[in-house]
Design a protein around this motif. Structure first.
Motif, mmCIF file in Angstrom:
data_model
loop_
_atom_site.group_PDB
_atom_site.id
_atom_site.type_symbol
_atom_site.label_atom_id
_atom_site.label_comp_id
_atom_site.label_asym_id
_atom_site.label_seq_id
_atom_site.Cartn_x
_atom_site.Cartn_y
_atom_site.Cartn_z
ATOM 1 N N MET A 170 0.825 -1.200 0.000
ATOM 2 C CA MET A 170 0.000 0.000 0.000
ATOM 3 C C MET A 170 0.864 1.257 0.000
ATOM 4 N N VAL A 171 1.864 1.303 0.860
ATOM 5 C CA VAL A 171 2.736 2.473 0.923
ATOM 6 C C VAL A 171 3.550 2.608 -0.359
ATOM 7 N N GLY A 172 4.028 1.485 -0.890
ATOM 8 C CA GLY A 172 4.766 1.540 -2.146
ATOM 9 C C GLY A 172 3.912 2.061 -3.284
ATOM 10 N N PHE A 173 2.666 1.598 -3.360
ATOM 11 C CA PHE A 173 1.748 2.073 -4.395
ATOM 12 C C PHE A 173 1.512 3.571 -4.270
ATOM 13 N N GLU A 174 1.323 4.063 -3.047
ATOM 14 C CA GLU A 174 1.064 5.491 -2.856
ATOM 15 C C GLU A 174 2.281 6.336 -3.213
ATOM 16 N N LEU A 175 3.458 5.860 -2.888
ATOM 17 C CA LEU A 175 4.665 6.613 -3.220
ATOM 18 C C LEU A 175 4.930 6.637 -4.730
ATOM 19 N N LEU A 176 4.528 5.590 -5.426
ATOM 20 C CA LEU A 176 4.768 5.502 -6.869
ATOM 21 C C LEU A 176 3.609 6.062 -7.698
ATOM 22 N N SER A 177 2.543 6.529 -7.044
ATOM 23 C CA SER A 177 1.365 7.005 -7.774
ATOM 24 C C SER A 177 1.657 8.148 -8.748
ATOM 25 N N PRO A 178 2.649 9.048 -8.510
ATOM 26 C CA PRO A 178 2.910 10.104 -9.505
ATOM 27 C C PRO A 178 3.294 9.595 -10.893
ATOM 28 N N VAL A 179 3.624 8.298 -11.007
ATOM 29 C CA VAL A 179 3.989 7.746 -12.311
ATOM 30 C C VAL A 179 2.870 7.961 -13.328
ATOM 31 N N VAL A 180 1.608 7.939 -12.861
ATOM 32 C CA VAL A 180 0.483 8.061 -13.790
ATOM 33 C C VAL A 180 0.488 9.395 -14.515
ATOM 34 N N MET A 181 1.074 10.421 -13.909
ATOM 35 C CA MET A 181 1.093 11.740 -14.544
ATOM 36 C C MET A 181 2.041 11.777 -15.740
ATOM 37 N N PHE A 182 3.008 10.881 -15.782
ATOM 38 C CA PHE A 182 4.037 10.941 -16.820
ATOM 39 C C PHE A 182 3.982 9.749 -17.767
ATOM 40 N N ALA A 183 2.914 8.962 -17.661
ATOM 41 C CA ALA A 183 2.748 7.836 -18.579
ATOM 42 C C ALA A 183 2.354 8.378 -19.946
ATOM 43 N N ALA A 184 3.230 8.218 -20.930
ATOM 44 C CA ALA A 184 2.984 8.785 -22.254
ATOM 45 C C ALA A 184 1.914 8.012 -23.014
ATOM 46 N N ALA A 185 1.940 6.694 -22.934
ATOM 47 C CA ALA A 185 0.970 5.871 -23.650
ATOM 48 C C ALA A 185 -0.386 5.926 -22.950
ATOM 49 N N LYS A 186 -1.424 6.200 -23.712
ATOM 50 C CA LYS A 186 -2.759 6.328 -23.126
ATOM 51 C C LYS A 186 -3.217 5.016 -22.505
ATOM 52 N N ARG A 187 -2.946 3.905 -23.173
ATOM 53 C CA ARG A 187 -3.375 2.621 -22.617
ATOM 54 C C ARG A 187 -2.697 2.339 -21.282
ATOM 55 N N LEU A 188 -1.433 2.717 -21.170
ATOM 56 C CA LEU A 188 -0.726 2.527 -19.905
ATOM 57 C C LEU A 188 -1.350 3.393 -18.820
#
Length: 314
Positions: free
Chosen positions: A214-232
């Protein structure tokens, strides 16, 4: 502007179709009605709470907000619900959007000034204050794009991500690493467990692993802002929704307003309610016709190869 600045500006002001604005206005207004009736009905009970128990939040101490009484609580709710309806259906959305934003902020101050403060409303509040800045829109409008709308929804998305990231930061700051190494989830299941989670009490190592996850997921959540591929990006957002569904099934903790705000990641401009309603009765027939058409398509042949029978559709 430097190439880096140009690239950052292009990311932050990436145009978004106006149809998404209409969809988000409808979702926000619909949730407001769900909020007072089912999600947090206890807020209305504060109309009977003595003023001596009111401990305002910081914003309530800075702004000249009166102590809630019967008429302030009921009046705020009436204004909020009345303004949410025209906003939902795109009638004077800027006027009623501002009324909804201010009234809902007061509604949250009333709710959270008696000892309980939820962090799951942060993204939703940002959404309410940004929707009135956006132009009038209609469902399914994919042709008209707006950089201003892209900027607004980017701010909402940042608010959604900050809700996750700073939740992990708060766990580590106040609970230390013992939050992930102790019996946090065991205690939660003992208090609020359901038939879907009580069996986990026999596997404490799995509960500790879920705390780290849970903590790892929350810390890594900003990745979604920089995902270039729409499907990703859509896949990551789907994981977010699945995470909240799992939490609700395990300990009955819901982040419904947060999930409403998170919908701005999705291509809601593709939704046309009238077409969905019109085509709903004939949808099974259309699916059958498409399947038959796929089976009827012959295999591609060339002069050097012999024709083969079409393979059955999977």
């Amino acid at each position: 502007m430097t190439p880096l600045t140009t690239r950052a500006a292009g990311w932050f002001f990436q145009p978004v179709a106006l149809g998404r604005v209409a969809a988000m206005r409808f979702l926000a207004g619909a949730f407001i009605w769900v909020d007072w009736w089912w999600y947090m009905p206890w807020i209305l009970g504060h109309r009977h709470v003595p003023g001596e128990l009111y401990q305002p939040l910081f914003i309530g101490r800075v702004l000249p907000i009166p102590v809630p009484n019967y008429w302030i609580v009921v009046g705020t709710l009436v204004v909020l619900l009345a303004a949410a309806i025209p906003m939902m259906f795109n009638r004077a959305p800027r006027l009623f959007g501002w009324i909804v934003a201010v009234a809902y902020l007061e509604w949250m101050i009333i709710a959270m000034s008696y000892g309980k403060v939820d962090h799951g409303k942060f993204g939703f509040l940002i959404l309410l204050f940004l929707l009135p800045t956006m132009p009038k829109a209609r469902w399914g409008d994919r042709r008209n794009l707006s950089e201003h709308v892209g900027w607004g929804f980017n701010l909402v998305q940042i608010g959604v991500v900050c809700t996750y990231f700073f939740a992990a930061w708060a766990k580590i700051r106040y609970g230390g690493w013992e939050w992930v190494n102790s019996a946090t989830m065991t205690w939660a299941i003992l208090r609020r467990g359901t038939e879907f989670s009580t069996w986990l009490l026999d596997y404490p190592w799995l509960l500790r692993l879920s705390q780290w996850g849970m903590v790892g997921f929350e810390l890594l959540s900003p990745v979604v802002m920089f995902a270039a591929a729409k499907r990703l990006r859509y896949g990551i957002v789907a994981f977010f929704y699945l995470f909240h569904l799992t939490v609700f099934l395990a300990v009955e903790i819901s982040f419904l307003p947060h999930m409403v705000a998170m919908a701005c990641f999705l291509p809601l401009e593709r939704i046309r309610p009238r077409e969905l309603i019109r085509n709903a009765p004939g949808l099974p027939g259309r699916i059958r016709r498409k399947l038959k058409a796929r089976k009827a398509i012959p295999a591609q042949t060339t002069p050097d190869t012999t024709a083969r029978e079409p393979e059955p559709a999977s």
